[in-house]
Design a protein around this motif. Structure first.
Motif: not given
Length: 273
Positions: A62, A64, A258
């Motif tokens: 994931w 961000a 995320f």
């Protein structure tokens, strides 16, 4: 070890599909190393340092981007300093009852990778811990994917939440409250399909030196919220107040959204800063 040993090992011990344990690792590549880190992790480490190991049966990465980092709370976090640190998150499931066997292998293979110069140095482990599964709470009961599907199902987002308490008794009380009332209430009608709850376990003494010992072994819970929508599209309505989940006796130390990476690409790398 002879080839026959592999057949002997396969014939004994637990081999269910329940994610009894997890590796949850949030990492910050050093400035200027974002592209190189992403390629190393996706092209080599995700497989050689994780998925190729015994009993680690599912994984997902994931990311961000900067706008997602800016949604994080609290501003002063005991997990991430600053709270925006850690733009990549990897999550892995380990078969229940196979933690010790997996740890022996992972320590040995990472020593080998390090010796063979296959460990990327220009990164910081912000939050890395093996964790034991405590609970999974579903929004739709038996109608949706199970927790063992969670890292393969095409969820559109994930929220990492870390809650600290004042000790083991308080943690047990918080876990019961989350499982029985708080999480079912928050999941109802939300874009989150499930929440998995874990507690961290200490890393072995012979771990790699660049990974710090786990904090909060006696007092911390880690929650993973699996979202069917991009967190940016539903944050204000459903997740902006997750910092209140701890309630009495709990302190939310991180709420971090995320989105999934796109394997084999550098998508989103130019949006981290």
């Amino acid at each position: 070890m002879s080839d026959e040993t592999y057949a002997e090992l396969a014939a004994v011990g637990p081999y269910g599909v329940h994610p009894g344990h997890a590796l949850i690792t949030m990492v910050e590549p050093h400035p200027g190393h974002e592209y190189a880190y992403n390629r190393w992790y996706e092209d080599d480490h995700y497989y050689a340092g994780a998925m190729a190991m015994p009993w680690m049966f599912a994984g997902r990465r994931w990311v961000a981007t900067r706008d997602l980092q800016e949604l994080r709370t609290p501003e002063k976090s005991a997990v991430a300093q600053p709270v925006t640190a850690g733009c990549y998150l990897s999550t892995y499931w380990v078969t229940e009852g196979r933690y010790d066997e997996h740890m022996k292998w992972t320590v040995a293979i990472n020593k080998r990778l390090n010796r063979d110069a296959r460990v990327y140095r220009d990164r910081t482990h912000v939050f890395t811990a093996f964790q034991d599964h405590e609970a999974t709470v579903y929004r739709d009961g038996a109608a949706g994917p199970r927790d063992f599907h969670a890292l393969d199902h095409p969820y559109q987002g994930l929220v990492l939440q870390v809650v600290d308490t004042d000790g083991p008794e308080r943690r047990a009380e918080l876990l019961e409250r989350l499982r029985s009332s708080e999480l079912p209430r928050r999941l109802a009608g939300s874009p989150a399909a499930m929440v998995t709850v874990f507690r961290p376990t200490p890393l072995p003494g012979d771990r790699m030196t660049y990974v710090k010992q786990v904090e909060g072994v006696d007092n911390r819970l880690t929650l993973l919220w699996f979202l069917e929508r991009d967190p940016r599209a539903c944050w204000a309505e459903h997740f902006a107040d997750l910092d209140t989940v701890g309630g009495e006796g709990g302190r939310v130390e991180l709420v971090a959204p995320f989105i999934p990476t796109v394997p084999g690409t550098d998508q989103y790398v130019d949006r981290l800063r």
